[in-house]
Scaffold this motif. Structure first.
Motif, short mmCIF file in Angstrom:
data_model
loop_
_atom_site.label_atom_id
_atom_site.label_comp_id
_atom_site.label_asym_id
_atom_site.label_seq_id
_atom_site.Cartn_x
_atom_site.Cartn_y
_atom_site.Cartn_z
N ASP A 137 0.85 -1.34 0.12
CA ASP A 137 -0.07 0.05 0.01
C ASP A 137 0.70 1.14 0.02
O ASP A 137 0.32 2.38 -0.12
N TYR A 138 2.09 0.97 0.15
CA TYR A 138 2.86 2.29 0.30
C TYR A 138 4.05 2.20 -0.76
O TYR A 138 4.87 3.28 -0.75
N LEU A 139 4.02 1.35 -1.86
CA LEU A 139 4.89 1.42 -2.88
C LEU A 139 4.80 2.77 -3.71
O LEU A 139 3.92 3.45 -4.24
N CYS A 140 5.99 3.13 -4.17
CA CYS A 140 6.15 4.46 -4.97
C CYS A 140 5.61 3.76 -6.53
O CYS A 140 5.60 2.61 -6.66
N ASP A 141 5.57 4.76 -7.55
CA ASP A 141 5.04 4.61 -8.55
C ASP A 141 6.23 3.59 -9.53
O ASP A 141 5.90 2.44 -9.96
N GLU A 142 7.46 3.87 -9.19
CA GLU A 142 8.42 2.96 -9.91
C GLU A 142 8.36 1.50 -9.25
O GLU A 142 8.51 0.71 -10.04
N CYS A 143 8.48 1.30 -8.01
CA CYS A 143 8.36 -0.03 -7.35
C CYS A 143 7.27 -0.75 -7.69
O CYS A 143 7.12 -1.89 -8.00
N SER A 144 5.79 0.01 -7.48
CA SER A 144 4.55 -0.57 -8.05
C SER A 144 4.73 -0.98 -9.66
O SER A 144 4.41 -2.09 -9.86
N GLU A 145 5.13 -0.45 -10.55
CA GLU A 145 5.26 -0.79 -11.81
C GLU A 145 6.32 -1.89 -12.06
O GLU A 145 6.02 -2.79 -12.86
N HIS A 146 7.29 -1.95 -11.34
CA HIS A 146 8.39 -3.04 -11.30
C HIS A 146 7.66 -4.25 -10.79
O HIS A 146 7.83 -5.52 -11.57
#
Length: 447
Positions: A226-235
């Protein structure tokens, strides 16, 4: 009478009768890694203690409770508790990261942790591990996970589940740490002393605590996803897509944080329920900041470790196949000193061909020698006495079926035996496929 010295608690002896099981795991793991472009690295059993403090993390159970450390004069060394830190140190020190990327290495090592011994958890244990350095792409994560699954599949393991998670990067993890502190702070007095310290220094470590009371408190803690940044979420989204494309089933498990501080983004575990509480047979993930932390240039990297003892526990439980243990190819039963000398001569010749040849070293009688040959599972036997030496030939007996053939004892004996042995293999294959090949097609008479 003094007590016999025994092995240290939490260690195991591997006997010759079981070593073929280890060879099976090592062979399949090594061959699979090589098929993905990985090469073997060997590095020291102990390192400077600071290496593990800087990489594994001072708030981890490994560093706080489990490391074997010794001081030699003014220098402090630690037996390696895991493989990644030493492998990355070796890659850095030897300039491997200055070469074409990604760099891919694997290793088969012993590791040491002082913890309570139980099934699947030892103080000296063995790992197959690998590291890939240079690629930030989620396709590299999928490649490494695919490799691990390939090994498990080739070993014949069943009912092994892949669990994956993302624990983000330092940017999004800072927000997550704030959320964890806000969650645990009202109940900090109920936490164990170790976790009270972790709450300040590294609250994610609270999720890895083994205390039942602390685990109960943590069960409703905020979830990192629930706290991932956009880059980590996309990865993470791309990783799941690649696994889906490869037909690799997985479960997203937000509770996986892994026990070492160097992990970032992807973490994963292959889990079984068939060996009790210690059900993780393979664990790994990405550690994009570790190389820089150890003094190198920023280089993304990832890898995994696979516990060999745990793999063997599951393989035994599931009745998996192993490589056949090496058995005696030919046993010479001798009568008299001249026959023994001939057996020694013929054995030397056979061993140059790679055969396992044996003869009596105990001064047994003929009957006892044949009983011994049967006990060790010798494929062939030859009885040598004065008559055989005088005639220059003897009876070669195939033990399983009792068939015999005359074989000559001259210079071409080893080559003759090899052809007989080869015919035995053909005969075996014929039987497996319904043929009717002949076992003894060649007697090897010297001309």
């Amino acid at each position: 009478m003094a007590n016999n010295i025994k092995r240290p608690n939490g260690t195991e002896d591997v006997l010759p009768k079981d070593i073929h099981k280890w060879y099976t795991v090592e062979k399949i793991a090594r061959e699979t890694a090589e098929s993905y472009g990985f090469g073997e690295l060997r590095f020291p059993t102990f390192e400077n203690t600071d290496l593990f403090l800087r990489s594994v993390g001072e708030t981890t159970d490994v560093v706080q409770k489990e490391m074997y450390t010794v001081k030699a004069k003014e220098t402090e060394f630690t037996l390696r508790p895991e493989g990644t830190a030493g492998a990355i140190r070796a890659m850095l020190q030897n300039g491997m990261l200055n070469e074409a990327l990604p760099q891919r290495i694997f290793y088969i090592i012993s590791c040491f942790r002082h913890e309570r011994p139980q099934a699947g958890r030892l103080r000296e244990f063995h790992q197959f591990g690998l590291e890939m350095a240079g690629s930030p792409a989620p396709s590299a994560d999928a490649e490494v996970i695919s490799l691990a699954k390939n090994i498990l599949d080739r070993l014949g393991l069943k009912n092994i589940e892949l669990h994956i998670n993302s624990i983000g990067c330092p940017t999004c993890r800072a927000k997550y740490h704030d959320a964890l502190r806000a969650y645990f702070e009202p109940r900090k007095d109920e936490l164990c002393d170790t976790c009270k310290e972790r709450l300040v220094k590294n609250p994610m470590r609270l999720l890895d605590c083994k205390s039942p009371e602390d685990r109960e408190i943590a069960k409703d803690a905020p979830v990192i996803l629930d706290y991932l940044c956009d880059e980590c979420s996309e990865h993470f989204t791309k990783l799941k897509k690649y696994l889906d494309n490869a037909g690799i089933a997985y479960t997203v498990d937000p509770k996986i944080v892994r026990g070492l501080d160097y992990y970032t983004k992807t973490v994963f575990e292959f889990i079984t329920t068939e060996i009790g509480a210690q059900g993780t047979v393979c664990g790994g993930g990405r550690y994009d900041g570790l190389i820089e932390q150890l003094g190198g240039q920023h280089t993304p990297a990832l890898g995994f470790g696979m516990g060999i003892e745990r793999l063997l526990l599951v393989m035994d439980k599931q009745g998996c196949d192993y490589l056949a243990p090496k058995k005696c190819d030919i046993y010479f039963a001798t009568m008299g000193d001249a026959a023994l000398e001939k057996a020694m001569e013929l054995s030397r010749a056979l061993r140059e061909y790679g055969y396992f040849a044996e003869y009596d070293l105990m001064g047994r009688g003929l009957k006892a020698q044949m009983k011994y040959a049967n006990k060790i599972g010798a494929a062939f036997t030859i009885v040598l006495g004065d008559n055989e030496l005088e005639e220059g030939k003897a009876k070669l007996k195939e033990m399983e079926k009792g068939e015999e053939v005359t074989i000559y004892l001259g210079d071409k004996f080893a080559a003759s035996f090899e052809e007989v042995y080869f015919n035995k293999m053909l005969d075996f294959m014929d039987e497996e496929t319904g043929g009717n090949g002949s076992l003894f097609a060649f007697t090897g008479e010297d001309k």
